[in-house]
Structures are given as C-alpha cells and as structure tokens.
Design a protein around this motif. Sequence first.
Motif, PDB file in Angstrom:
ATOM      1  N   VAL A   1       0.864  -1.209   0.110  1.00 31.65           N
ATOM      2  CA  VAL A   1      -0.067   0.025  -0.155  1.00 31.65           C
ATOM      3  C   VAL A   1       0.878   1.364  -0.048  1.00 31.65           C
ATOM      4  N   SER A   2       0.251   2.227  -0.303  1.00 32.30           N
ATOM      5  CA  SER A   2       0.841   3.720  -0.016  1.00 32.30           C
ATOM      6  C   SER A   2       1.077   4.267   1.133  1.00 32.30           C
ATOM      7  N   MET A   3       1.895   5.201   1.388  1.00 32.66           N
ATOM      8  CA  MET A   3       2.114   5.782   2.632  1.00 32.66           C
ATOM      9  C   MET A   3       1.296   7.344   2.502  1.00 32.66           C
ATOM     10  N   VAL A   4       0.540   7.615   3.597  1.00 33.39           N
ATOM     11  CA  VAL A   4       0.275   9.011   3.795  1.00 33.39           C
ATOM     12  C   VAL A   4       0.796   9.647   4.953  1.00 33.39           C
ATOM     13  N   VAL A   5       1.828  10.561   4.375  1.00 36.34           N
ATOM     14  CA  VAL A   5       2.703  11.431   5.374  1.00 36.34           C
ATOM     15  C   VAL A   5       2.162  12.776   5.468  1.00 36.34           C
ATOM     16  N   VAL A   6       1.990  12.997   6.868  1.00 33.96           N
ATOM     17  CA  VAL A   6       1.747  14.348   7.481  1.00 33.96           C
ATOM     18  C   VAL A   6       2.810  14.937   7.834  1.00 33.96           C
TER      19      VAL A   6
ATOM     20  N   LEU B   1      -7.612   5.306   5.343  1.00 29.64           N
ATOM     21  CA  LEU B   1      -6.061   5.736   5.788  1.00 29.64           C
ATOM     22  C   LEU B   1      -5.792   4.292   6.545  1.00 29.64           C
ATOM     23  N   LYS B   2      -6.491   3.845   7.532  1.00 25.05           N
ATOM     24  CA  LYS B   2      -6.093   2.621   8.086  1.00 25.05           C
ATOM     25  C   LYS B   2      -6.013   1.466   7.214  1.00 25.05           C
ATOM     26  N   LYS B   3      -6.892   1.081   6.380  1.00 20.54           N
ATOM     27  CA  LYS B   3      -7.250  -0.107   5.405  1.00 20.54           C
ATOM     28  C   LYS B   3      -6.320   0.102   4.038  1.00 20.54           C
ATOM     29  N   ARG B   4      -6.038   1.303   3.646  1.00 27.52           N
ATOM     30  CA  ARG B   4      -5.568   1.306   2.188  1.00 27.52           C
ATOM     31  C   ARG B   4      -4.401   2.290   2.114  1.00 27.52           C
TER      32      ARG B   4
ATOM     33  N   ILE C   1       1.599  11.756  -0.467  1.00 30.79           N
ATOM     34  CA  ILE C   1       1.401  10.437  -0.463  1.00 30.79           C
ATOM     35  C   ILE C   1       2.482   9.815  -1.452  1.00 30.79           C
ATOM     36  N   LEU C   2       3.085   8.697  -0.868  1.00 38.36           N
ATOM     37  CA  LEU C   2       4.289   8.089  -1.357  1.00 38.36           C
ATOM     38  C   LEU C   2       4.170   6.668  -1.483  1.00 38.36           C
TER      39      LEU C   2
ATOM     40  N   GLU D   1      -7.725   6.357  -6.943  1.00 43.10           N
ATOM     41  CA  GLU D   1      -6.935   5.074  -6.699  1.00 43.10           C
ATOM     42  C   GLU D   1      -7.968   3.727  -6.973  1.00 43.10           C
ATOM     43  N   ALA D   2      -9.121   3.679  -6.197  1.00 40.77           N
ATOM     44  CA  ALA D   2     -10.034   2.821  -6.144  1.00 40.77           C
ATOM     45  C   ALA D   2     -10.529   2.404  -7.697  1.00 40.77           C
ATOM     46  N   SER D   3     -10.823   3.563  -8.318  1.00 42.99           N
ATOM     47  CA  SER D   3     -11.591   3.388  -9.682  1.00 42.99           C
ATOM     48  C   SER D   3     -10.273   2.860 -10.652  1.00 42.99           C
TER      49      SER D   3
END
Length: 134
Positions: free
Chosen positions: A39-44, A70-73, A101-102, A129-131
């Motif tokens: 999965v990707s990383m969401v970095v704040v 955020l938790k699942k994907r 998003i990395l 991303e889902a589509s």
Amino acid sequence: MRAVKRLWALLLPLGLLAQSVGWRGDYDKARQEACRRGVSMVVVLVKRNCAPCGALLADLARKEELANMLKKRSVPVVVTWENEDYPIEMLYSRTFPTLFILSCEERFLAEPMGGGQAPSGLLRWFEKEASDER
C-alpha cells in the motif's frame, strides 16, 4: 483537581482520534510496513507547536470514511519537520501541515497538499485509486 479533569477532557478526545487512524511515528518502519502490505504511505509533515497541524490530524480522524481509508488502504505516518527522518524533498516544504502520498519506494504519487486542501484532496486520491484498480 478540576484543572486535572479539564486537562483530561481536552487530551482524551485527541488520543482517541489518533487511535482511530493509527498514525505511525517512525517513518522507516512505516515504509517497511507499506512495502510489506503493498500500500501507499500517507505522510503528514508537521512542525512542533503548530495548531493547524493538530487541527488537520484531528479533522482526518473525525471523518470516519477517511479514517477507515487511511487505516485500510495506506500506512498513515506523522513526521516532524525538525526530525529530518524522511525524504529530503519534504525538507523544502514551508507550509505546515503538508500531506504527501508516497509509494513504499518513496515515489511521490500525488502533489503535496497543504492543510486546508488535504482532507478533500486525500479523499479524491483514494477514490481515484479505487477506480483505477477496477
């Protein structure tokens, strides 16, 4: 005693909100987890003593649909600008908070998002991303 109760009343909701997303604090471990899970990383990227930074994290956690995504994907990560334990490109950021998003290979998958646009921009990215996966 009242002051202590008021302090707990303020801090407890923030702790619960943070748990609802599962923010990681160690960038390298988060990157390894993202690679392992595919999965990707969401970095704040936040700065110490930054009120808008705390507000963004709380806002992301309060939006149930977004918190679940955020938790699942992804692997959600909070890094502190002063820490410098993250890709060098983030060091040039001058807006706090900024959301990135990395990929686990540290490729930027979207343009950086400033605090105000981050929740809606992140939701659009997850939906796109889902589509694309279909």
